[in-house]
Design a protein around this motif. Structure first.
Motif, PDB file in Angstrom:
ATOM      1  N   HIS A   1     -13.748  34.634 -39.276  1.00 19.04           N
ATOM      2  CA  HIS A   1     -13.861  33.636 -40.346  1.00 19.04           C
ATOM      3  C   HIS A   1     -12.487  33.135 -40.782  1.00 19.04           C
ATOM      4  O   HIS A   1     -12.358  31.967 -41.181  1.00 19.04           O
TER       5      HIS A   1
ATOM      6  N   LEU B   1     -21.251  34.734 -43.538  1.00 15.94           N
ATOM      7  CA  LEU B   1     -20.395  35.862 -43.893  1.00 15.94           C
ATOM      8  C   LEU B   1     -21.053  36.750 -44.933  1.00 15.94           C
ATOM      9  O   LEU B   1     -20.993  37.981 -44.847  1.00 15.94           O
ATOM     10  N   ARG B   2     -21.691  36.146 -45.922  1.00 13.48           N
ATOM     11  CA  ARG B   2     -22.308  36.940 -46.981  1.00 13.48           C
ATOM     12  C   ARG B   2     -23.405  37.845 -46.424  1.00 13.48           C
ATOM     13  O   ARG B   2     -23.475  39.039 -46.741  1.00 13.48           O
TER      14      ARG B   2
ATOM     15  N   VAL C   1     -20.326  42.373 -52.967  1.00 15.31           N
ATOM     16  CA  VAL C   1     -20.129  41.374 -51.913  1.00 15.31           C
ATOM     17  C   VAL C   1     -19.674  40.048 -52.508  1.00 15.31           C
ATOM     18  O   VAL C   1     -18.723  39.415 -52.033  1.00 15.31           O
ATOM     19  N   ASP C   2     -20.334  39.600 -53.566  1.00 16.73           N
ATOM     20  CA  ASP C   2     -19.973  38.322 -54.182  1.00 16.73           C
ATOM     21  C   ASP C   2     -18.580  38.378 -54.812  1.00 16.73           C
ATOM     22  O   ASP C   2     -17.818  37.398 -54.748  1.00 16.73           O
TER      23      ASP C   2
ATOM     24  N   LEU D   1     -16.141  38.095 -51.939  1.00 18.47           N
ATOM     25  CA  LEU D   1     -16.090  36.738 -51.405  1.00 18.47           C
ATOM     26  C   LEU D   1     -15.305  35.802 -52.314  1.00 18.47           C
ATOM     27  O   LEU D   1     -14.589  34.913 -51.823  1.00 18.47           O
ATOM     28  N   ARG D   2     -15.419  35.976 -53.617  1.00 15.73           N
ATOM     29  CA  ARG D   2     -14.667  35.109 -54.526  1.00 15.73           C
ATOM     30  C   ARG D   2     -13.161  35.301 -54.341  1.00 15.73           C
ATOM     31  O   ARG D   2     -12.384  34.385 -54.634  1.00 15.73           O
TER      32      ARG D   2
ATOM     33  N   THR E   1     -12.559  29.543 -42.971  1.00 14.23           N
ATOM     34  CA  THR E   1     -13.482  29.651 -44.102  1.00 14.23           C
ATOM     35  C   THR E   1     -13.001  30.661 -45.145  1.00 14.23           C
ATOM     36  O   THR E   1     -13.465  30.627 -46.292  1.00 14.23           O
ATOM     37  N   ILE E   2     -12.104  31.560 -44.744  1.00 13.37           N
ATOM     38  CA  ILE E   2     -11.529  32.511 -45.697  1.00 13.37           C
ATOM     39  C   ILE E   2     -10.019  32.542 -45.519  1.00 13.37           C
ATOM     40  O   ILE E   2      -9.488  32.154 -44.470  1.00 13.37           O
TER      41      ILE E   2
ATOM     42  N   LEU F   1     -12.651  33.616 -50.109  1.00  8.70           N
ATOM     43  CA  LEU F   1     -13.081  32.295 -49.643  1.00  8.70           C
ATOM     44  C   LEU F   1     -11.967  31.258 -49.821  1.00  8.70           C
ATOM     45  O   LEU F   1     -11.255  31.256 -50.817  1.00  8.70           O
TER      46      LEU F   1
ATOM     47  N   LEU G   1     -14.082  39.476 -40.454  1.00  7.70           N
ATOM     48  CA  LEU G   1     -13.153  38.701 -41.277  1.00  7.70           C
ATOM     49  C   LEU G   1     -12.180  37.901 -40.425  1.00  7.70           C
ATOM     50  O   LEU G   1     -11.838  36.759 -40.763  1.00  7.70           O
TER      51      LEU G   1
ATOM     52  N   LEU H   1     -21.829  40.731 -44.482  1.00 10.98           N
ATOM     53  CA  LEU H   1     -21.225  41.742 -45.349  1.00 10.98           C
ATOM     54  C   LEU H   1     -22.289  42.587 -46.047  1.00 10.98           C
ATOM     55  O   LEU H   1     -22.112  43.801 -46.216  1.00 10.98           O
TER      56      LEU H   1
END
Length: 215
Positions: A156, A96-97, A205-206, A209-210, A161-162, A213, A153, A100
């Protein structure tokens, strides 16, 4: 003056083939966008568009009744075309990362493209004349990229996963994180270095994701 189309494309007798008509429409749109970018809306004329496309005025008027109709057709087309060309043709759905980041890089390339920046300016400046657009100049061209983020999305989320309550809103927020500020800075002729844009993209992106996830 631009070279006129050959008789095989612009015929005096009979109708052009479907392929010829599609090629002419593509050529006309590209020429119209180029003319609007170079001259602005007010200074652009139907004659200038016809000359840029290498066609006669009757051929142009057979497709569009006036300059306003040309603008309404070609500006949204130009935005959507830029997104379709620039969106990665394939992303690693397992990662995913990585996906994205790839989508974000495409969004930045579009947002910082000088022609796209100029298109936004023209669309904003003329928005009061064109309520038919039905959306702000800033959102023109987002649909294809936002749909790609939503599809990614959704896959996932289905895999667990999310965790996202509103996938459409999450996709919109992701693109806003990545693209909006660089685009606004570009409106004023301000650009960060490529290294700095990449650093900020990875952070966005990070951060996203935080928030999504699964815990």
């Amino acid at each position: 003056m631009a070279k006129r189309l050959s008789p095989a494309v612009e015929r005096r007798g009979g109708r052009p083939t479907q392929a010829e008509a599609a090629a002419l429409h593509q050529r006309l749109r590209e020429a119209a966008v180029k003319t609007f970018l170079e001259n602005g809306y007010d200074a652009t004329t139907m004659v200038a568009i016809a000359d840029a496309a290498g066609i006669t005025k009757p051929t142009l008027y057979a497709r569009y009744p006036d300059k306003r109709a040309v603008f309404l057709d070609v500006i949204p087309w130009a935005f959507s075309r830029a997104v379709q060309v620039d969106v990665p043709s394939a992303t690693d759905d397992e990662d995913l990362r990585t996906s994205l980041v790839a989508i974000g890089q495409g969004a930045l390339r579009q947002a910082l493209n000088p022609d796209i920046v100029q298109l936004h300016k023209i669309a904003r400046n003329e928005a009061h004349r064109f309520p038919e657009f039905g959306l702000s100049a800033e959102s023109l061209g987002w649909a294809s990229r936002q749909q790609q983020v939503m599809d990614l999305l959704a896959g996932h989320a289905e895999a667990g996963t999310i965790e996202i309550d509103d996938i459409e809103l999450a996709a919109e927020h992701f693109l806003a994180l990545v693209e909006v500020l660089p685009a606004r800075l570009a409106d004023f002729g301000l650009y960060r270095s490529r290294k700095e844009e990449q650093r900020r993209l990875m952070h966005a992106v990070d951060l996203f994701l935080r928030g999504v996830l699964a815990r």
